[in-house]
Motif scaffolding. Structure first.
Motif, PDB file in Angstrom:
ATOM      1  N   LYS A 298      30.331  48.217 -59.311  1.00  0.00           N
ATOM      2  CA  LYS A 298      31.552  47.634 -58.775  1.00  0.00           C
ATOM      3  C   LYS A 298      32.682  47.906 -59.755  1.00  0.00           C
ATOM      4  CE  LYS A 298      30.196  43.746 -55.801  1.00  0.00           C
ATOM      5  NZ  LYS A 298      30.254  42.273 -55.666  1.00  0.00           N
ATOM      6  N   LEU A 299      33.759  48.495 -59.256  1.00  0.00           N
ATOM      7  CA  LEU A 299      34.911  48.718 -60.108  1.00  0.00           C
ATOM      8  C   LEU A 299      35.642  47.399 -60.344  1.00  0.00           C
ATOM      9  CD1 LEU A 299      34.304  51.718 -59.449  1.00  0.00           C
ATOM     10  CD2 LEU A 299      36.776  52.083 -59.511  1.00  0.00           C
ATOM     11  N   GLY A 303      41.014  51.521 -57.699  1.00  0.00           N
ATOM     12  CA  GLY A 303      40.549  52.905 -57.618  1.00  0.00           C
ATOM     13  C   GLY A 303      39.264  52.993 -56.815  1.00  0.00           C
ATOM     14  N   ILE A 304      38.937  54.185 -56.382  1.00  0.00           N
ATOM     15  CA  ILE A 304      37.697  54.449 -55.644  1.00  0.00           C
ATOM     16  C   ILE A 304      36.868  55.446 -56.438  1.00  0.00           C
ATOM     17  CG2 ILE A 304      36.653  55.250 -53.497  1.00  0.00           C
ATOM     18  CD1 ILE A 304      38.271  52.759 -53.092  1.00  0.00           C
ATOM     19  N   ALA A 305      35.622  55.092 -56.696  1.00  0.00           N
ATOM     20  CA  ALA A 305      34.702  55.989 -57.398  1.00  0.00           C
ATOM     21  C   ALA A 305      34.090  56.949 -56.380  1.00  0.00           C
ATOM     22  CB  ALA A 305      33.609  55.186 -58.100  1.00  0.00           C
ATOM     23  N   ARG A 306      34.474  58.199 -56.438  1.00  0.00           N
ATOM     24  CA  ARG A 306      34.010  59.188 -55.467  1.00  0.00           C
ATOM     25  C   ARG A 306      32.787  59.954 -55.975  1.00  0.00           C
ATOM     26  NH1 ARG A 306      36.586  57.494 -50.892  1.00  0.00           N
ATOM     27  NH2 ARG A 306      38.856  57.401 -51.164  1.00  0.00           N
ATOM     28  N   HIS A 307      32.104  60.593 -55.028  1.00  0.00           N
ATOM     29  CA  HIS A 307      30.963  61.441 -55.346  1.00  0.00           C
ATOM     30  C   HIS A 307      31.347  62.483 -56.401  1.00  0.00           C
ATOM     31  CE1 HIS A 307      27.471  64.048 -54.750  1.00  0.00           C
ATOM     32  NE2 HIS A 307      28.297  65.057 -54.598  1.00  0.00           N
ATOM     33  N   GLY A 308      30.548  62.566 -57.458  1.00  0.00           N
ATOM     34  CA  GLY A 308      30.769  63.550 -58.506  1.00  0.00           C
ATOM     35  C   GLY A 308      31.579  63.061 -59.683  1.00  0.00           C
ATOM     36  N   TYR A 309      32.194  61.873 -59.600  1.00  0.00           N
ATOM     37  CA  TYR A 309      32.962  61.345 -60.723  1.00  0.00           C
ATOM     38  C   TYR A 309      32.018  60.954 -61.859  1.00  0.00           C
ATOM     39  CZ  TYR A 309      37.275  60.925 -57.926  1.00  0.00           C
ATOM     40  OH  TYR A 309      38.392  61.172 -57.168  1.00  0.00           O
ATOM     41  N   ASP A 310      32.509  61.100 -63.098  1.00  0.00           N
ATOM     42  CA  ASP A 310      31.702  60.764 -64.262  1.00  0.00           C
ATOM     43  C   ASP A 310      31.654  59.261 -64.493  1.00  0.00           C
ATOM     44  OD1 ASP A 310      31.070  63.391 -64.950  1.00  0.00           O
ATOM     45  OD2 ASP A 310      32.866  63.636 -66.188  1.00  0.00           O
ATOM     46  N   ILE A 311      30.494  58.798 -64.962  1.00  0.00           N
ATOM     47  CA  ILE A 311      30.315  57.433 -65.459  1.00  0.00           C
ATOM     48  C   ILE A 311      30.228  57.524 -66.979  1.00  0.00           C
ATOM     49  CG2 ILE A 311      28.858  55.373 -65.409  1.00  0.00           C
ATOM     50  CD1 ILE A 311      27.729  56.425 -62.719  1.00  0.00           C
ATOM     51  N   ALA A 312      30.972  56.676 -67.675  1.00  0.00           N
ATOM     52  CA  ALA A 312      31.002  56.716 -69.136  1.00  0.00           C
ATOM     53  C   ALA A 312      30.636  55.351 -69.708  1.00  0.00           C
ATOM     54  CB  ALA A 312      32.388  57.127 -69.622  1.00  0.00           C
ATOM     55  N   ASP A 313      30.205  55.355 -70.975  1.00  0.00           N
ATOM     56  CA  ASP A 313      30.000  54.075 -71.656  1.00  0.00           C
ATOM     57  C   ASP A 313      31.345  53.560 -72.160  1.00  0.00           C
ATOM     58  OD1 ASP A 313      30.609  55.478 -73.997  1.00  0.00           O
ATOM     59  OD2 ASP A 313      28.517  55.580 -74.670  1.00  0.00           O
ATOM     60  N   GLY A 325      30.617  56.554 -53.146  1.00  0.00           N
ATOM     61  CA  GLY A 325      31.550  55.477 -53.428  1.00  0.00           C
ATOM     62  C   GLY A 325      32.510  55.248 -52.280  1.00  0.00           C
ATOM     63  N   THR A 326      32.987  53.999 -52.133  1.00  0.00           N
ATOM     64  CA  THR A 326      33.930  53.659 -51.069  1.00  0.00           C
ATOM     65  C   THR A 326      34.584  52.323 -51.389  1.00  0.00           C
ATOM     66  OG1 THR A 326      34.166  53.545 -48.652  1.00  0.00           O
ATOM     67  CG2 THR A 326      32.340  52.344 -49.601  1.00  0.00           C
ATOM     68  N   MET A 327      35.547  51.944 -50.590  1.00  0.00           N
ATOM     69  CA  MET A 327      36.067  50.583 -50.590  1.00  0.00           C
ATOM     70  C   MET A 327      35.253  49.795 -49.584  1.00  0.00           C
ATOM     71  SD  MET A 327      38.117  48.161 -51.538  1.00  0.00           S
ATOM     72  CE  MET A 327      39.406  48.995 -52.491  1.00  0.00           C
ATOM     73  N   SER A 328      34.585  48.755 -50.035  1.00  0.00           N
ATOM     74  CA  SER A 328      33.741  47.967 -49.144  1.00  0.00           C
ATOM     75  C   SER A 328      34.593  47.173 -48.172  1.00  0.00           C
ATOM     76  CB  SER A 328      32.860  47.011 -49.962  1.00  0.00           C
ATOM     77  OG  SER A 328      32.312  46.010 -49.139  1.00  0.00           O
ATOM     78  N   PRO A 329      34.487  47.433 -46.870  1.00  0.00           N
ATOM     79  CA  PRO A 329      35.237  46.635 -45.891  1.00  0.00           C
ATOM     80  C   PRO A 329      34.821  45.165 -45.872  1.00  0.00           C
ATOM     81  CG  PRO A 329      34.533  48.711 -44.915  1.00  0.00           C
ATOM     82  CD  PRO A 329      33.801  48.572 -46.219  1.00  0.00           C
ATOM     83  N   THR A 330      33.557  44.888 -46.165  1.00  0.00           N
ATOM     84  CA  THR A 330      33.081  43.510 -46.152  1.00  0.00           C
ATOM     85  C   THR A 330      33.545  42.736 -47.381  1.00  0.00           C
ATOM     86  OG1 THR A 330      31.106  44.147 -44.893  1.00  0.00           O
ATOM     87  CG2 THR A 330      31.023  42.044 -46.055  1.00  0.00           C
ATOM     88  N   LEU A 331      33.438  43.345 -48.552  1.00  0.00           N
ATOM     89  CA  LEU A 331      33.744  42.660 -49.801  1.00  0.00           C
ATOM     90  C   LEU A 331      35.204  42.796 -50.215  1.00  0.00           C
ATOM     91  CD1 LEU A 331      30.589  43.786 -51.832  1.00  0.00           C
ATOM     92  CD2 LEU A 331      30.905  41.644 -50.584  1.00  0.00           C
ATOM     93  N   GLY A 332      35.876  43.826 -49.693  1.00  0.00           N
ATOM     94  CA  GLY A 332      37.236  44.090 -50.138  1.00  0.00           C
ATOM     95  C   GLY A 332      37.301  44.562 -51.575  1.00  0.00           C
ATOM     96  N   GLU A 333      36.214  45.179 -52.052  1.00  0.00           N
ATOM     97  CA  GLU A 333      36.133  45.672 -53.418  1.00  0.00           C
ATOM     98  C   GLU A 333      35.612  47.108 -53.409  1.00  0.00           C
ATOM     99  OE1 GLU A 333      34.541  42.599 -56.408  1.00  0.00           O
ATOM    100  OE2 GLU A 333      33.532  42.070 -54.541  1.00  0.00           O
ATOM    101  N   PRO A 334      36.005  47.897 -54.415  1.00  0.00           N
ATOM    102  CA  PRO A 334      35.453  49.255 -54.518  1.00  0.00           C
ATOM    103  C   PRO A 334      34.024  49.219 -55.053  1.00  0.00           C
ATOM    104  CG  PRO A 334      37.076  48.873 -56.257  1.00  0.00           C
ATOM    105  CD  PRO A 334      37.077  47.653 -55.392  1.00  0.00           C
ATOM    106  N   ILE A 335      33.110  49.853 -54.326  1.00  0.00           N
ATOM    107  CA  ILE A 335      31.699  49.891 -54.708  1.00  0.00           C
ATOM    108  C   ILE A 335      31.238  51.336 -54.791  1.00  0.00           C
ATOM    109  CG2 ILE A 335      31.185  47.631 -53.704  1.00  0.00           C
ATOM    110  CD1 ILE A 335      29.942  49.125 -51.290  1.00  0.00           C
ATOM    111  N   ALA A 336      30.126  51.542 -55.489  1.00  0.00           N
ATOM    112  CA  ALA A 336      29.598  52.900 -55.639  1.00  0.00           C
ATOM    113  C   ALA A 336      28.134  52.827 -56.020  1.00  0.00           C
ATOM    114  CB  ALA A 336      30.391  53.669 -56.698  1.00  0.00           C
ATOM    115  N   MET A 337      27.473  53.962 -55.931  1.00  0.00           N
ATOM    116  CA  MET A 337      26.147  54.146 -56.493  1.00  0.00           C
ATOM    117  C   MET A 337      26.198  55.377 -57.383  1.00  0.00           C
ATOM    118  SD  MET A 337      23.451  53.152 -53.453  1.00  0.00           S
ATOM    119  CE  MET A 337      23.684  54.646 -52.486  1.00  0.00           C
ATOM    120  N   GLY A 338      25.331  55.397 -58.370  1.00  0.00           N
ATOM    121  CA  GLY A 338      25.297  56.551 -59.259  1.00  0.00           C
ATOM    122  C   GLY A 338      24.081  56.498 -60.157  1.00  0.00           C
TER     123      GLY A 338
END
Length: 374
Positions: A298-299, A303-313, A325-338
């Motif tokens: 969860k961001l 912003g929206i975390a799109r496919h291929g974006y880097d995850i950093a520490d 990644g997308t903007m969750s219509p239910t939560l109103g928050e940007p979500i992603a998997m990676g």
């Protein structure tokens, strides 16, 4: 759902293309098919499925039929689940692997009534994969000397998905035989407005629902039997991501992002007590443990975390990659998997996603974000 290159071929159209066009659908190229992406709006359709019920045309999905004396053995050796334990009326989500244990495709296997005393299966690969999976089954059948018939039935069937809290009542009212008693991942034949239809209690939304396999010439009859919100691939993607469900080509790709079922979070699809292509590689990984795994994100910033974006520490060092990644219509928050190293996978771990050169704060989350994980 992995897209195949359609630049030198005409797009395939679902049987109800003209019906959807008349309804005002917008279309998109997906897996070599020209499919409805939305009818009204992604938000409207998404909310209908979360709160009431919606219907999807998923006729872009493939159907391969396998029958004959050795059909069970052929199926069991080419997917990582225990097909031999399936009874008639069972549906099973599982995966098709290469020798390295990497996912070529994920699929649902349906155990249908016997044909001429022999077991019968229909499995559903992702869009555009019908020819590839047909050839794979044919090749291995010959290689192993098995007595089974493999047929590509993709052009013979339409598929619809009726999803949402009110799906049970809607489907029960439409069928001449009871289906409300079907358990999760159970299926049977039932009649809808005179059409014999294979109905499974499955879906790709995190909600209760059913999927129907319909003879293509009767597609419109069955579609019109359901009076509810038509939904396109746009909300199908937001719903599945909220539910933490994999998208082929994004969350795994055997060439560009090879992942095993263990890494992709679908270890429940694997039965190491069966003999299947890729088993030895998975047994070794099971013994040695994972180095990377799929997580939810969860961001914490815009912003929206799109496919291929880097995850950093938190020091800015790249540790992984966003797969969806997308903007969750239910939560109103940007979500992603990676995918991240296992030492970063605990829920609550703070990381960053690099969006157009800027570091955005994010937090590791338990999947699914919403609903049940199918």
């Amino acid at each position: 759902m992995s897209a195949r290159d359609s630049s030198h071929m005409s797009l395939r159209k679902p049987p109800l293309y003209a019906v959807h066009e008349a309804r005002g659908a917008e279309f998109t190229d997906f897996g070599g098919w020209e499919m409805p992406v939305e009818f009204d709006s992604i938000q409207t359709e998404h909310d209908a499925v979360r709160e009431e019920v919606g219907i999807f045309d998923v006729s872009h999905m493939s159907e391969i039929e396998v029958t004959g004396p050795d059909a069970t053995e052929l199926m069991e050796r080419l997917v990582c689940g225990n097909v031999g334990a399936m009874d008639v009326g069972d549906a099973k989500y599982t995966a098709i692997l290469n020798e390295d244990g990497h996912i070529i495709d994920d699929t649902i296997v349906n155990r249908q009534p016997d044909q001429d005393g022999d077991p019968a299966f229909v499995f559903v690969p992702n869009a555009g994969n019908d020819e590839r999976m047909y050839e794979r089954w044919e090749t291995h059948r010959e290689q192993w000397g098995l007595d089974a018939t493999v047929e590509n039935r993709t052009d013979d069937f339409a598929m619809f998905a009726i999803q949402g809290p009110e799906a049970e009542d809607l489907v029960e009212d439409a069928t001449d035989e009871p289906v409300a008693d079907l358990g999760f991942f159970e299926a049977r034949y039932a009649t809808i407005d005179g059409v014999r239809t294979w109905i499974s209690r499955t879906g790709y939304t995190g909600e209760d629902g059913f999927e129907t396999m319909v003879p293509v010439e009767e597609a419109e009859t069955v579609w019109q039997a359901f009076d509810c919100q038509p939904c396109g691939l746009g909300c199908r993607d937001t719903l599945r991501l909220e539910a933490g469900l994999l998208l082929a080509g994004n969350d795994f790709d055997v060439e560009e992002n090879p992942r095993t079922p263990f890494e992709a979070g679908i270890s429940f699809t694997v039965d190491l007590d069966t003999d299947f292509v890729g088993r030895d590689a998975l047994a070794l990984q099971d013994e040695e443990g994972l180095t990377e795994t799929l997580v939810g994100l969860k961001l914490q910033e815009r912003g929206i975390a799109r496919h291929g974006y880097d995850i950093a520490d938190l020091d800015g060092d790249v540790i992984g990659t966003v797969s969806s990644g997308t903007m969750s219509p239910t939560l109103g928050e940007p979500i992603a998997m990676g995918y991240v190293p296992v030492e970063y996978a605990d829920p609550g771990t703070e990381v960053q996603v690099i969006i157009r050169g800027r570091d955005k704060k994010a937090r590791i989350e338990t999947l699914p974000f919403v609903g049940g994980n199918e």
